[in-house]
Design a protein around this motif. Structure first.
Motif, PDB file in Angstrom:
ATOM      1  N   ILE A 271      25.583  82.161   5.097  1.00 54.72           N
ATOM      2  CA  ILE A 271      24.409  82.144   5.974  1.00 54.72           C
ATOM      3  C   ILE A 271      23.550  83.395   5.831  1.00 54.72           C
ATOM      4  O   ILE A 271      22.358  83.387   6.080  1.00 54.72           O
ATOM      5  CB  ILE A 271      24.862  81.951   7.452  1.00 54.72           C
ATOM      6  N   ASN A 272      24.165  84.503   5.397  1.00 53.97           N
ATOM      7  CA  ASN A 272      23.429  85.742   5.176  1.00 53.97           C
ATOM      8  C   ASN A 272      23.136  85.980   3.692  1.00 53.97           C
ATOM      9  O   ASN A 272      22.806  87.096   3.289  1.00 53.97           O
ATOM     10  CB  ASN A 272      24.207  86.928   5.738  1.00 53.97           C
ATOM     11  N   SER A 273      23.286  84.934   2.897  1.00 50.42           N
ATOM     12  CA  SER A 273      23.082  84.999   1.450  1.00 50.42           C
ATOM     13  C   SER A 273      24.016  86.011   0.786  1.00 50.42           C
ATOM     14  O   SER A 273      23.643  86.707  -0.167  1.00 50.42           O
ATOM     15  CB  SER A 273      21.619  85.302   1.112  1.00 50.42           C
ATOM     16  N   LEU A 274      25.234  86.093   1.293  1.00 52.15           N
ATOM     17  CA  LEU A 274      26.285  86.887   0.669  1.00 52.15           C
ATOM     18  C   LEU A 274      27.250  85.946  -0.053  1.00 52.15           C
ATOM     19  O   LEU A 274      27.494  84.835   0.414  1.00 52.15           O
ATOM     20  CB  LEU A 274      27.046  87.696   1.728  1.00 52.15           C
ATOM     21  N   SER A 275      27.794  86.398  -1.157  1.00 52.42           N
ATOM     22  CA  SER A 275      28.723  85.558  -1.909  1.00 52.42           C
ATOM     23  C   SER A 275      29.946  85.217  -1.066  1.00 52.42           C
ATOM     24  O   SER A 275      30.458  86.054  -0.319  1.00 52.42           O
ATOM     25  CB  SER A 275      29.177  86.280  -3.184  1.00 52.42           C
ATOM     26  N   TYR A 276      30.405  83.987  -1.192  1.00 56.22           N
ATOM     27  CA  TYR A 276      31.638  83.577  -0.533  1.00 56.22           C
ATOM     28  C   TYR A 276      32.829  84.274  -1.189  1.00 56.22           C
ATOM     29  O   TYR A 276      32.738  84.770  -2.322  1.00 56.22           O
ATOM     30  CB  TYR A 276      31.826  82.059  -0.650  1.00 56.22           C
ATOM     31  N   SER A 277      33.950  84.301  -0.490  1.00 56.08           N
ATOM     32  CA  SER A 277      35.168  84.885  -1.055  1.00 56.08           C
ATOM     33  C   SER A 277      36.329  83.914  -0.875  1.00 56.08           C
ATOM     34  O   SER A 277      36.352  83.113   0.070  1.00 56.08           O
ATOM     35  CB  SER A 277      35.496  86.219  -0.383  1.00 56.08           C
ATOM     36  N   ARG A 278      37.287  84.001  -1.791  1.00 52.00           N
ATOM     37  CA  ARG A 278      38.499  83.187  -1.693  1.00 52.00           C
ATOM     38  C   ARG A 278      39.728  84.045  -1.966  1.00 52.00           C
ATOM     39  O   ARG A 278      39.659  85.053  -2.684  1.00 52.00           O
ATOM     40  CB  ARG A 278      38.462  82.024  -2.680  1.00 52.00           C
ATOM     41  N   THR A 279      40.849  83.622  -1.403  1.00 48.18           N
ATOM     42  CA  THR A 279      42.129  84.288  -1.581  1.00 48.18           C
ATOM     43  C   THR A 279      42.888  83.669  -2.754  1.00 48.18           C
ATOM     44  O   THR A 279      42.557  82.554  -3.197  1.00 48.18           O
ATOM     45  CB  THR A 279      42.978  84.147  -0.313  1.00 48.18           C
ATOM     46  N   PRO A 280      43.936  84.347  -3.269  1.00 48.27           N
ATOM     47  CA  PRO A 280      44.733  83.742  -4.348  1.00 48.27           C
ATOM     48  C   PRO A 280      45.263  82.346  -4.032  1.00 48.27           C
ATOM     49  O   PRO A 280      45.188  81.461  -4.906  1.00 48.27           O
ATOM     50  CB  PRO A 280      45.867  84.757  -4.549  1.00 48.27           C
ATOM     51  N   PRO A 281      45.803  82.070  -2.828  1.00 50.63           N
ATOM     52  CA  PRO A 281      46.243  80.691  -2.576  1.00 50.63           C
ATOM     53  C   PRO A 281      45.122  79.669  -2.713  1.00 50.63           C
ATOM     54  O   PRO A 281      45.324  78.583  -3.266  1.00 50.63           O
ATOM     55  CB  PRO A 281      46.779  80.744  -1.132  1.00 50.63           C
ATOM     56  N   GLU A 282      43.927  80.000  -2.216  1.00 49.69           N
ATOM     57  CA  GLU A 282      42.795  79.086  -2.349  1.00 49.69           C
ATOM     58  C   GLU A 282      42.470  78.836  -3.817  1.00 49.69           C
ATOM     59  O   GLU A 282      42.206  77.700  -4.240  1.00 49.69           O
ATOM     60  CB  GLU A 282      41.570  79.652  -1.639  1.00 49.69           C
ATOM     61  N   ILE A 283      42.463  79.923  -4.602  1.00 44.82           N
ATOM     62  CA  ILE A 283      42.149  79.800  -6.028  1.00 44.82           C
ATOM     63  C   ILE A 283      43.158  78.908  -6.729  1.00 44.82           C
ATOM     64  O   ILE A 283      42.800  78.023  -7.518  1.00 44.82           O
ATOM     65  CB  ILE A 283      42.125  81.195  -6.693  1.00 44.82           C
ATOM     66  N   LEU A 284      44.433  79.114  -6.457  1.00 45.55           N
ATOM     67  CA  LEU A 284      45.473  78.320  -7.105  1.00 45.55           C
ATOM     68  C   LEU A 284      45.393  76.856  -6.696  1.00 45.55           C
ATOM     69  O   LEU A 284      45.621  75.960  -7.523  1.00 45.55           O
ATOM     70  CB  LEU A 284      46.851  78.895  -6.780  1.00 45.55           C
ATOM     71  N   ARG A 285      45.068  76.578  -5.443  1.00 49.60           N
ATOM     72  CA  ARG A 285      44.919  75.187  -5.007  1.00 49.60           C
ATOM     73  C   ARG A 285      43.832  74.480  -5.808  1.00 49.60           C
ATOM     74  O   ARG A 285      43.930  73.280  -6.097  1.00 49.60           O
ATOM     75  CB  ARG A 285      44.566  75.143  -3.516  1.00 49.60           C
ATOM     76  N   ILE A 286      42.784  75.234  -6.169  1.00 40.52           N
ATOM     77  CA  ILE A 286      41.671  74.658  -6.925  1.00 40.52           C
ATOM     78  C   ILE A 286      42.050  74.461  -8.384  1.00 40.52           C
ATOM     79  O   ILE A 286      41.915  73.365  -8.935  1.00 40.52           O
ATOM     80  CB  ILE A 286      40.421  75.555  -6.809  1.00 40.52           C
ATOM     81  N   VAL A 287      42.525  75.525  -9.046  1.00 40.53           N
ATOM     82  CA  VAL A 287      42.760  75.423 -10.490  1.00 40.53           C
ATOM     83  C   VAL A 287      43.973  74.562 -10.821  1.00 40.53           C
ATOM     84  O   VAL A 287      44.071  74.026 -11.929  1.00 40.53           O
ATOM     85  CB  VAL A 287      42.889  76.818 -11.142  1.00 40.53           C
ATOM     86  N   TYR A 288      44.911  74.403  -9.866  1.00 39.63           N
ATOM     87  CA  TYR A 288      46.024  73.484 -10.083  1.00 39.63           C
ATOM     88  C   TYR A 288      45.610  72.043  -9.830  1.00 39.63           C
ATOM     89  O   TYR A 288      46.315  71.114 -10.220  1.00 39.63           O
ATOM     90  CB  TYR A 288      47.207  73.828  -9.179  1.00 39.63           C
ATOM     91  N   GLY A 289      44.484  71.855  -9.147  1.00 36.23           N
ATOM     92  CA  GLY A 289      43.908  70.527  -8.989  1.00 36.23           C
ATOM     93  C   GLY A 289      44.531  69.643  -7.937  1.00 36.23           C
ATOM     94  O   GLY A 289      44.090  68.509  -7.752  1.00 36.23           O
ATOM     95  N   GLY A 290      45.531  70.157  -7.208  1.00 32.57           N
ATOM     96  CA  GLY A 290      46.210  69.306  -6.238  1.00 32.57           C
ATOM     97  C   GLY A 290      46.202  69.825  -4.821  1.00 32.57           C
ATOM     98  O   GLY A 290      46.814  69.226  -3.936  1.00 32.57           O
ATOM     99  N   GLY A 291      45.533  70.957  -4.595  1.00 32.04           N
ATOM    100  CA  GLY A 291      45.459  71.485  -3.246  1.00 32.04           C
ATOM    101  C   GLY A 291      46.732  72.147  -2.762  1.00 32.04           C
ATOM    102  O   GLY A 291      46.918  72.335  -1.559  1.00 32.04           O
ATOM    103  N   ASN A 292      47.620  72.532  -3.681  1.00 40.15           N
ATOM    104  CA  ASN A 292      48.879  73.179  -3.304  1.00 40.15           C
ATOM    105  C   ASN A 292      49.137  74.330  -4.268  1.00 40.15           C
ATOM    106  O   ASN A 292      49.312  74.115  -5.474  1.00 40.15           O
ATOM    107  CB  ASN A 292      50.030  72.172  -3.349  1.00 40.15           C
ATOM    108  N   GLU A 293      49.162  75.548  -3.748  1.00 39.32           N
ATOM    109  CA  GLU A 293      49.339  76.736  -4.576  1.00 39.32           C
ATOM    110  C   GLU A 293      50.741  76.863  -5.163  1.00 39.32           C
ATOM    111  O   GLU A 293      50.995  77.725  -6.013  1.00 39.32           O
ATOM    112  CB  GLU A 293      49.015  78.004  -3.788  1.00 39.32           C
ATOM    113  N   SER A 294      51.661  76.012  -4.720  1.00 39.64           N
ATOM    114  CA  SER A 294      53.049  76.060  -5.201  1.00 39.64           C
ATOM    115  C   SER A 294      53.367  74.977  -6.220  1.00 39.64           C
ATOM    116  O   SER A 294      54.490  74.911  -6.719  1.00 39.64           O
ATOM    117  CB  SER A 294      54.020  75.928  -4.012  1.00 39.64           C
ATOM    118  N   VAL A 295      52.391  74.119  -6.524  1.00 37.41           N
ATOM    119  CA  VAL A 295      52.627  73.001  -7.455  1.00 37.41           C
ATOM    120  C   VAL A 295      51.641  73.095  -8.616  1.00 37.41           C
ATOM    121  O   VAL A 295      50.457  72.774  -8.463  1.00 37.41           O
ATOM    122  CB  VAL A 295      52.477  71.642  -6.738  1.00 37.41           C
ATOM    123  N   PRO A 296      52.098  73.537  -9.797  1.00 35.27           N
ATOM    124  CA  PRO A 296      51.207  73.675 -10.952  1.00 35.27           C
ATOM    125  C   PRO A 296      50.641  72.337 -11.404  1.00 35.27           C
ATOM    126  O   PRO A 296      51.192  71.277 -11.138  1.00 35.27           O
ATOM    127  CB  PRO A 296      52.116  74.264 -12.032  1.00 35.27           C
TER     128      PRO A 296
END
Length: 320
Positions: A271-296
């Motif tokens: 809302i203030n035109s600042l870049s969003y941030s994500r944590t490692p669990p969020e990142i892993l949920r995305i790149v693993y494609g299944g929404g779970n940071e514990s399941v590759p």
């Protein structure tokens, strides 16, 4: 899989070298003072873990861009940075026009530099197994749209398809760096992150602008515009990460636009035109494609590497 963490001697050598450089700056060029305050900490153990986590995403971008633009990957360009890791699955040269290929070639060599900077500063680990196949990208697009695209989406088909495939990756690294920034303690790692973030943000902006210029075009052979593809991909990443809206397409409702006054969204921001941030669990949920940071899965069939990523895996030994 063996993870190689930096030895104490490497960290000490880095520290001594930096102190020496700062002293030389102070004495040799008063017009160019050192960037860092005296008595600050250069690198902490926690910094090393956090910055090594980023190497997974840099490896992903590096081989994706190298293979797509040149038809070969990091094993050919800088094999010492691979550190014995397996070659990526399904990587290939994309059918790119001259202008697009030159852009991606530049991005590719930038990623080589990023990996070198990271591994020489905080140490590294073998490149993780990565799936860069058209089949994997097709699965991502199917999940994003909620049904199977026919024929299967292929990022290597043409330039526009490729840039939509590329849209999937650099933004994830950008928000990961923003999320890491407030947790770093050392001035060396802070400076490294700032340098990496600047270029990652630039790459994402180029990709988004490229797609924004074609926002209304219908993507062959599907009955969906470029803008709709970006909205679907961003919405899918938000669902996977499960932490609200931190990702937006190139055309958005006014309430998500800058100052709630525009639908154009070349740069995704809050809302203030600042870049969003994500944590490692969020990142892993995305790149693993299944929404779970514990399941590759997804881009990392056997999981990402480094202490942070491996500690999330179920039934996996932790690495100290």
């Amino acid at each position: 899989m063996v993870l190689l963490l930096p030895s104490t001697s490497i960290v000490i050598f880095t520290f001594v070298t930096l102190v020496s450089s700062v002293c030389n700056l102070v004495t040799s060029d008063p017009l160019c003072p050192p960037e860092y305050l005296e008595h600050e900490i250069p690198i902490t153990k926690e910094d090393i873990d956090m910055m090594q986590f980023a190497e997974n995403l840099e490896h992903l971008e590096c081989d994706l861009f190298l293979w797509s633009a040149l038809g070969f990957g990091l094993d050919h360009v800088a094999p010492q940075l691979v550190m014995g890791g397996p070659p990526p699955i399904g990587a290939q040269k994309a059918n790119l026009d001259f202008h697009t290929r030159k852009l991606i070639e530049e991005f590719a060599y930038q990623e080589v530099g990023h990996l070198r900077a990271l591994k020489t500063t905080v140490g590294g680990f073998p490149r993780p197994l990565m799936d860069l196949s058209a089949k994997n990208f097709a699965m991502i697009m199917n999940e994003a749209f909620g049904y199977e695209l026919v024929p299967p989406f292929d990022p290597y088909r043409d330039s526009v398809s490729y840039m939509m495939g590329a849209y999937v990756v650099p933004y994830v690294g950008l928000v990961a760096y923003v999320g890491t920034n407030p947790n770093l303690k050392g001035y060396v790692t802070k400076r490294l992150l700032a340098g990496l973030l600047g270029v990652e943000a630039g790459q994402d902006a180029v990709i988004r602008h490229y797609l924004y210029d074609r926002a209304g075009e219908v993507v062959h052979p599907y009955n969906h515009t470029v803008a709709e593809f970006t909205n679907r991909i961003s919405g899918f990443r938000n669902r996977l990460a499960m932490c609200g809206i931190k990702d937006e397409g190139i055309i958005v409702p006014h309430y998500l636009g800058a100052e709630q006054r525009t639908e154009s969204n070349v740069l995704s921001a809050d809302i203030n035109s600042l870049s969003y941030s994500r944590t490692p669990p969020e990142i892993l949920r995305i790149v693993y494609g299944g929404g779970n940071e514990s399941v590759p899965g997804g881009f990392f069939p056997h999981g990402a590497n480094g202490r942070i990523a491996r500690n999330f895996l179920l039934d996996q030994p932790s690495h100290n």
